[in-house]
Design a protein around this motif. Sequence first.
Motif, PDB file in Angstrom:
ATOM      1  N   TYR A 183       0.212  -3.307  -0.070  1.00  0.00           N
ATOM      2  CA  TYR A 183       1.637  -3.331   0.239  1.00  0.00           C
ATOM      3  C   TYR A 183       2.227  -4.696  -0.088  1.00  0.00           C
ATOM      4  O   TYR A 183       1.524  -5.716  -0.103  1.00  0.00           O
ATOM      5  CB  TYR A 183       1.873  -3.043   1.725  1.00  0.00           C
ATOM      6  CG  TYR A 183       1.730  -1.592   2.114  1.00  0.00           C
ATOM      7  CD1 TYR A 183       2.716  -0.679   1.782  1.00  0.00           C
ATOM      8  CD2 TYR A 183       0.621  -1.141   2.818  1.00  0.00           C
ATOM      9  CE1 TYR A 183       2.598   0.657   2.147  1.00  0.00           C
ATOM     10  CE2 TYR A 183       0.488   0.188   3.188  1.00  0.00           C
ATOM     11  CZ  TYR A 183       1.488   1.077   2.844  1.00  0.00           C
ATOM     12  OH  TYR A 183       1.367   2.387   3.199  1.00  0.00           O
ATOM     13  N   ARG A 184       3.533  -4.695  -0.292  1.00  0.00           N
ATOM     14  CA  ARG A 184       4.255  -5.961  -0.396  1.00  0.00           C
ATOM     15  C   ARG A 184       4.276  -6.607   0.979  1.00  0.00           C
ATOM     16  O   ARG A 184       4.579  -5.963   1.981  1.00  0.00           O
ATOM     17  CB  ARG A 184       5.697  -5.724  -0.855  1.00  0.00           C
ATOM     18  CG  ARG A 184       5.823  -5.233  -2.278  1.00  0.00           C
ATOM     19  CD  ARG A 184       7.265  -4.845  -2.551  1.00  0.00           C
ATOM     20  NE  ARG A 184       7.430  -4.403  -3.929  1.00  0.00           N
ATOM     21  CZ  ARG A 184       7.818  -5.210  -4.912  1.00  0.00           C
ATOM     22  NH1 ARG A 184       8.058  -6.473  -4.653  1.00  0.00           N
ATOM     23  NH2 ARG A 184       7.949  -4.742  -6.141  1.00  0.00           N
ATOM     24  N   LYS A 192      11.945  -5.580   2.896  1.00  0.00           N
ATOM     25  CA  LYS A 192      10.681  -4.949   2.521  1.00  0.00           C
ATOM     26  C   LYS A 192      10.668  -4.544   1.053  1.00  0.00           C
ATOM     27  O   LYS A 192       9.609  -4.349   0.472  1.00  0.00           O
ATOM     28  CB  LYS A 192      10.418  -3.721   3.399  1.00  0.00           C
ATOM     29  CG  LYS A 192      11.454  -2.619   3.248  1.00  0.00           C
ATOM     30  CD  LYS A 192      11.140  -1.489   4.206  1.00  0.00           C
ATOM     31  CE  LYS A 192      12.166  -0.363   4.088  1.00  0.00           C
ATOM     32  NZ  LYS A 192      11.884   0.720   5.047  1.00  0.00           N
ATOM     33  N   GLU A 203       0.614  -9.842  -1.073  1.00  0.00           N
ATOM     34  CA  GLU A 203       0.152  -8.474  -0.958  1.00  0.00           C
ATOM     35  C   GLU A 203      -0.726  -8.314   0.276  1.00  0.00           C
ATOM     36  O   GLU A 203      -1.481  -9.222   0.627  1.00  0.00           O
ATOM     37  CB  GLU A 203      -0.622  -8.051  -2.206  1.00  0.00           C
ATOM     38  CG  GLU A 203       0.224  -7.998  -3.468  1.00  0.00           C
ATOM     39  CD  GLU A 203      -0.572  -7.535  -4.662  1.00  0.00           C
ATOM     40  OE1 GLU A 203      -1.770  -7.212  -4.476  1.00  0.00           O
ATOM     41  OE2 GLU A 203      -0.032  -7.497  -5.772  1.00  0.00           O
ATOM     42  N   PHE A 242       5.651   6.289  -1.786  1.00  0.00           N
ATOM     43  CA  PHE A 242       5.294   4.883  -1.587  1.00  0.00           C
ATOM     44  C   PHE A 242       5.277   4.242  -2.976  1.00  0.00           C
ATOM     45  O   PHE A 242       4.228   4.024  -3.570  1.00  0.00           O
ATOM     46  CB  PHE A 242       3.922   4.752  -0.918  1.00  0.00           C
ATOM     47  CG  PHE A 242       3.918   5.019   0.558  1.00  0.00           C
ATOM     48  CD1 PHE A 242       3.966   3.967   1.457  1.00  0.00           C
ATOM     49  CD2 PHE A 242       3.872   6.314   1.051  1.00  0.00           C
ATOM     50  CE1 PHE A 242       3.949   4.205   2.830  1.00  0.00           C
ATOM     51  CE2 PHE A 242       3.858   6.562   2.412  1.00  0.00           C
ATOM     52  CZ  PHE A 242       3.906   5.506   3.306  1.00  0.00           C
ATOM     53  N   ALA A 251       1.474  -3.538  -5.653  1.00  0.00           N
ATOM     54  CA  ALA A 251       1.933  -3.474  -4.272  1.00  0.00           C
ATOM     55  C   ALA A 251       3.006  -2.412  -4.104  1.00  0.00           C
ATOM     56  O   ALA A 251       3.859  -2.236  -4.966  1.00  0.00           O
ATOM     57  CB  ALA A 251       2.457  -4.835  -3.839  1.00  0.00           C
ATOM     58  N   ARG A 252       2.966  -1.716  -2.958  1.00  0.00           N
ATOM     59  CA  ARG A 252       3.867  -0.600  -2.722  1.00  0.00           C
ATOM     60  C   ARG A 252       4.938  -0.964  -1.700  1.00  0.00           C
ATOM     61  O   ARG A 252       4.718  -1.796  -0.827  1.00  0.00           O
ATOM     62  CB  ARG A 252       3.079   0.617  -2.239  1.00  0.00           C
ATOM     63  CG  ARG A 252       2.132   1.132  -3.301  1.00  0.00           C
ATOM     64  CD  ARG A 252       1.304   2.301  -2.820  1.00  0.00           C
ATOM     65  NE  ARG A 252       0.478   2.785  -3.907  1.00  0.00           N
ATOM     66  CZ  ARG A 252       0.862   3.683  -4.804  1.00  0.00           C
ATOM     67  NH1 ARG A 252       2.055   4.226  -4.719  1.00  0.00           N
ATOM     68  NH2 ARG A 252       0.063   4.051  -5.777  1.00  0.00           N
ATOM     69  N   THR A 253       6.067  -0.304  -1.812  1.00  0.00           N
ATOM     70  CA  THR A 253       7.138  -0.448  -0.841  1.00  0.00           C
ATOM     71  C   THR A 253       7.067   0.713   0.150  1.00  0.00           C
ATOM     72  O   THR A 253       6.585   1.799  -0.185  1.00  0.00           O
ATOM     73  CB  THR A 253       8.506  -0.451  -1.522  1.00  0.00           C
ATOM     74  OG1 THR A 253       8.656   0.759  -2.269  1.00  0.00           O
ATOM     75  CG2 THR A 253       8.634  -1.652  -2.459  1.00  0.00           C
ATOM     76  N   VAL A 254       7.547   0.485   1.355  1.00  0.00           N
ATOM     77  CA  VAL A 254       7.460   1.481   2.417  1.00  0.00           C
ATOM     78  C   VAL A 254       8.729   2.328   2.425  1.00  0.00           C
ATOM     79  O   VAL A 254       9.826   1.793   2.579  1.00  0.00           O
ATOM     80  CB  VAL A 254       7.268   0.812   3.782  1.00  0.00           C
ATOM     81  CG1 VAL A 254       7.189   1.870   4.881  1.00  0.00           C
ATOM     82  CG2 VAL A 254       5.998  -0.045   3.778  1.00  0.00           C
ATOM     83  N   ASP A 311      -1.894   5.371   8.424  1.00  0.00           N
ATOM     84  CA  ASP A 311      -1.660   4.211   7.572  1.00  0.00           C
ATOM     85  C   ASP A 311      -2.033   2.974   8.384  1.00  0.00           C
ATOM     86  O   ASP A 311      -1.376   2.655   9.383  1.00  0.00           O
ATOM     87  CB  ASP A 311      -0.185   4.172   7.158  1.00  0.00           C
ATOM     88  CG  ASP A 311       0.106   3.077   6.139  1.00  0.00           C
ATOM     89  OD1 ASP A 311      -0.418   1.964   6.290  1.00  0.00           O
ATOM     90  OD2 ASP A 311       0.874   3.339   5.197  1.00  0.00           O
ATOM     91  N   HIS A 313      -1.722  -0.123   7.709  1.00  0.00           N
ATOM     92  CA  HIS A 313      -0.750  -1.209   7.643  1.00  0.00           C
ATOM     93  C   HIS A 313       0.412  -0.950   8.599  1.00  0.00           C
ATOM     94  O   HIS A 313       0.803  -1.822   9.384  1.00  0.00           O
ATOM     95  CB  HIS A 313      -0.228  -1.365   6.217  1.00  0.00           C
ATOM     96  CG  HIS A 313       0.859  -2.386   6.081  1.00  0.00           C
ATOM     97  ND1 HIS A 313       0.682  -3.718   6.395  1.00  0.00           N
ATOM     98  CD2 HIS A 313       2.159  -2.262   5.680  1.00  0.00           C
ATOM     99  CE1 HIS A 313       1.809  -4.389   6.183  1.00  0.00           C
ATOM    100  NE2 HIS A 313       2.723  -3.523   5.755  1.00  0.00           N
TER     101      HIS A 313
END
Length: 602
Positions: A183-184, A192, A203, A242, A251-254, A311, A313
């Motif tokens: 994730y970012r 975010k 990350e 995502f 890296a993914r955004t939520v 998840d 995170h």
Amino acid sequence: MLVFTVRPRVLRLLPRELIKATSRTLKKESSSQLMLPQQGQARQVSSTTRTPKKRRNMRNLNVAFVSGILVVASYVSITNQGKNYLSDTGGAAVGAASNLRNGVSGTLGAFFSTSSQDGSSQSSEKTGVLKLSDEEISARLRRMEESYTVNRGKGVVRYDVSQLPSNNPIEDDRAERMVEVRYRDTESPSDKNKAITDPGAGEVPADWMLWGVFDGHSGWNTSATLRDRLLDCVIEELSNVFRLGDRGPAARTVPSSDAIDRAIKAGFTKLDDQIVNKSVEKLFSGTPKVSAPELLMPALTGSCALVAFYDTHLRELRVALTGDSRAVLGSLGADDKWTATALSVDQTGSNPSEAARLAAEHPGEPNVVRNGRILGSLEPSRAFGDARYKWAKDIQDRVCRQFLGRTPPPALKTPPYVTAEPVVTSARIRPGKKDFLVLASDGLYELLSNEEIVGLVVRWMEKTGMVPPPSKSLKEKLLGGRGQSSTLTPVIDTSDASTKSSQRPPIRRSSQPATGSRPTYLLEDSNVATHLIRNALSDGGSPDNVSMLLGIPSPLSRRYRDDLTVTVVFFGERDGEGSDTALSVQLTPDATLGLQQPKPKL
């Protein structure tokens, strides 16, 4: 007396020399005198005095009789060979261990998968009710158990799974997936979606963990398809929402909470469309008829589906349910009282909200729900497969006429009546507070209440040292001064009123609760899922009740208990393990808990 009629075409298939030799033998035996009654007297008749026509008729009769014997003998031989073949394949299945498959899922990173692979063969022998020893009881209960240690330190430390068949083969199934993602790293939710210019910087590594329990009915084909495909379909849809950042390497955004729920629902409904509609379209487009069973059976049988997505995170748990399986979260409150919270609602015709939904979707059809069942027949109001409640009548008639199938339900008017779209709920998880999740098919909840299930898991955790046992004074306080060494710590059901009203109470076989010296639970399994199954069968701690239910062979056993599938997930963070640990899901014995290596599944 057996009479065999054999056509000349069949006789030509028999060895000519064998027919001649047999005929000569019968002629020799027929020369002896036979006593035939005639008008109250006994008359001696010799075969040598018969007319040529009579001799020819007798010879044909002899050949037909011998041919019949040979046909029966051949059938018995082939049948015995078939039994031996089934026995051999069953033995091979016993020696086969379950697989752990490793791979890579695109940009999702390391991907680990476990699933049920039941290879038991259907026995052709008829057996009576068995009286089992304690060792045989434990062997049957532990045959399909597995314990997994998750060495990640990110929120899940372990999960146990176990299954007990009643049908042969078992109609339940299960699967698990764990995927590594990144994730970012943002300072606040408001930024975010902020772009990261430095590849690799900012990350946060995380895991997606999914567990599935699939309760099949009318056969095992649909649940087996869900085992192999459903979690992958959900992961694919989640990966789409995502999204990867425009400038970050991976890296993914939520996304929003609603977007996550829609992705999970899309994974369910898209797979059911492939099972129910795409399969029959493929068959009608010219696929060879020999492929009809493979294409149609997952659509003609059915299955419920219960999927949990965690998840690490976000520390959010989502539960998606299609059908009447159930998920219960066990938590320890600030006042040292354990609570049980149902995270799913049973979806059957007996659920008032489900009945109202179906009545609104099918106005003017009074029989859409009758006696708590869809069209008076199917109990789950949501399910995969079950094409009889989804296909139009003309499609069902064509499938039945050209391939295979059953006649449509008599009350069928405006299908579909059943949907695979799940109801999704969410909950925040506290890994440091010993939260745990119990996923199970309805066979477990028919025998145990939510509070009993959480209480049994807590008692097992106390025995194994996962949580400290309550002090004597605290236990007396919780029990109101009525404490016994054999009783469970009370658990409070914190489910909301609508959820409680939709859930059926467990079946009670004993007329009186366990009292006196009789314990209220059994505590002898190192796998907590097996521990729950044993106690579900015990009816309040009776080993004799476990033996009685396990001793009833299939298919008779289905009248008294259902297939049982249980998964228990323990959330937590172990000391000394960080997020940089390689993703690993291990079948390992844990000396501190006295675990045994999982046994091969039949």
